[in-house]
Design an enzyme around this catalytic site. Sequence first.
Site, PDB file in Angstrom:
ATOM      1  N   GLU A   1       0.776  -1.229  -0.039  1.00 39.59           N
ATOM      2  CA  GLU A   1      -0.143  -0.174  -0.005  1.00 39.59           C
ATOM      3  C   GLU A   1       0.864   1.174  -0.098  1.00 39.59           C
ATOM      4  OE1 GLU A   1      -3.200   0.121  -0.252  1.00 39.59           O
ATOM      5  OE2 GLU A   1      -3.313  -1.827  -0.590  1.00 39.59           O
TER       6      GLU A   1
ATOM      7  N   SER B   1     -49.600 -29.256  37.794  1.00 35.67           N
ATOM      8  CA  SER B   1     -49.163 -30.108  38.917  1.00 35.67           C
ATOM      9  C   SER B   1     -47.782 -29.404  39.583  1.00 35.67           C
ATOM     10  CB  SER B   1     -49.192 -31.290  39.189  1.00 35.67           C
ATOM     11  OG  SER B   1     -50.422 -31.889  38.704  1.00 35.67           O
TER      12      SER B   1
END
Length: 768
Positions: A112, A380
């Site tokens: 770069e 229950s």
Amino acid sequence: MLLMQFNDKNFSLDKKKKQGKNKKIFNRIFSHIALIAAIAAAVLAIFIALFIRDISQSLPTSEEILGHEPSLVTIVYDRNEKVVTRLFQENRNWVKLDAVSPWMVKAILAAEDDKFYDHSGIRPVAILRAGIVDIFHRGARQGGSTITQQLARNLFLTKEKTIVRKAKEAILALRLERIYTKDQLLEMYLNTIYMGHGAYGIDSASKNYFGKSPSQLTITESAILAGLVAAPETYSPYRNSDMSAARREYVLRRMLDLDWISKSDYDTGVREQPQLLKREASKSSLFLKDSPHFVSYILFNKLLPKYGTEQVYRGGLRVYTTIDLDLQKKAEELVSKMKHEGALVALDPNTGEILALVGGRDFDASKFNRATQAFRQPGSAFKPVVYATALENGYRAVDHLLDAPLLFPNGWEPGNYGGKYDGEVTLMDALARSINTVAVRLAQIDGVSRVVDMARRIGITTPHLPEDLSLALGTASVTPLEMSVAYSTFANNGYKVEPYGIKEVKGKNGESFEQNGPKITNAISVTTAVTTRSMLEQVALWGTGAKAKVEGYQTFGKTGTTNDWTDAWFAGGIPGLVVVVYVGNDDHTPLGGKTTGTVAAVPVWKEFVSFAVKKLKLPQTFILPPDAGVESVNVCKKTGFLASSGCPAANILLPAGHAPISYCPWHGGSLSAARADENAPQLVLAPIDDEMTHYKYAMRGLSQEPSASDQDVQGQTADTPVATKKTKDTEHAKAPVKNSDPYKKDPSEAEQMEARYQELLKKYKIIE
């Protein structure tokens, strides 16, 4: 001749005059051109100055540049600091420059900006070359950006290709160079560049592509990653291996030409085959893949309301949670295999820490979190609340109630599963075998308002508690999470815990934003808690939950099944762990095949807890506190007296000083001793029990072999040593409206959740 000479002289004079005149004209034209050029240059200079001034005014100042913070990933950890998931808009984790492989530094500079350490932020020749190309193409076409310019663009600008943007880029690059050192700029660049497939920065890229930290990157891997920056999609090794290989070779050649690597290094980099990770989707999303129901629970209930979207998705928070990732994954595996929808919640009953939370089989298919949002009938599984109320009011596990048909004046007729009635039974036997008629009678004796009060105290927060006797059969609408809190109160000796999922939240620099710990309230007496838990242990030993017993560990719990087999539950625990499993369809259709909690929920519960005990270091037995005020007694399951040799025996906790002292006269004990026993079990008659019911269903005299299931033989209660106590009706002990539909109170429908979920995403601006 003279004439010719004269003419030649005149011609020369005319020529000189003409040349002088032309020169004056030329000088005059040149002067005008020079003036125009000077004016044009001045105008252009003014225009450029104004242009730069206007651009500069719109750009961040030095102070704003210093204050800029890039988007960072928020990481969610489990209790052992394993990564659960990452929350982000840009998948980035910041690393220092010295934590990056030297190969990577050389590769990125070669690819770069090899003059990075020499220029002042811009390269005028490169900019001029790019500008000429752009002018001829009537728009920005050419690159030429330095690393500093790219950094400026990544931090503050868009990626549009215009001359204005390039000018801004150059100005910002010069400002950045004045503020930061070259090493700081390179570190910032490596942490902000996009490298494809959702990876922002070198740390995310090295982990996404190669599963390693940036410091471990090889020369080959570094060249591949450096080559991605120019065009991440084009040079992706996943999408185009040939283009990626060519780009890698280009980067390596640049490094060799710059004399930054040897020919041997170059050959290695070209020849070596990279070991890429199997690609997984990595995108800006609410979650990546792990623990979505738990993460959504803490995200929408805790993190986003407190910290906001910006902090959660860009602020780099570190969220330390209470879950155990191994337990969470096991829970997800088990729930995903269910035939029906469901949920699993695992809680530390001593602290309230959520160890696992799963709200459905597939989060992508349904965002409905059944662990926290599904208000369902527990059936229950709610009965322990009724029994705890009775124990708190002075009754004991060995006392008796009638298991006989019920018919209330308004026509409500609650019955037992299977339609059988066993006459006079002990409370512990009734709970272990989940006898409905006893639970209803007990609620009438307790008073429904007291049962509701007990439910509230031990952690049931739902607004949907019917204040009628149907509550005894679990017609409330509750969530699995609040049921886990209620059962934790029994496990934790009467202390209620507040469930929580976040232990600590830290900022990106390690500063602590919040710390959470146990919030414990003394809800019920230790005696009530441990005696209730002792009764629930019988359920897991020889009752409806016997298949849930975890070998080697004290196990307690209760099954739950609702009318028409619509919902199935098992709630219970062992020392240090409470787990609730719920199974049911979102549209409330039956599970089919008379599917009970024993069939649908217990196997899931048992497998999860069996896995958990191998992972967690848990005690095998409950330790009774010194103030428990109980004693362990071996009693007859059927009569509640001390167990004789012929009794079906059970070991139960009873309040100290209130245990029977005589042996069961039905199985070999002395009848006279039983009659003289001040602590002998007593038969408690509910307000609805009339004399005929008492006479027909009470325990038979000792002159006959007990056969409580034989309803046609007249009882001889005069011979029994069990005293009888008749109770009065209470204000709130009323029967429910016949054929009422409890699900009309259910506020959370699964089909509505997707829309609500999208609304939350928009509310917090996670999506537009």
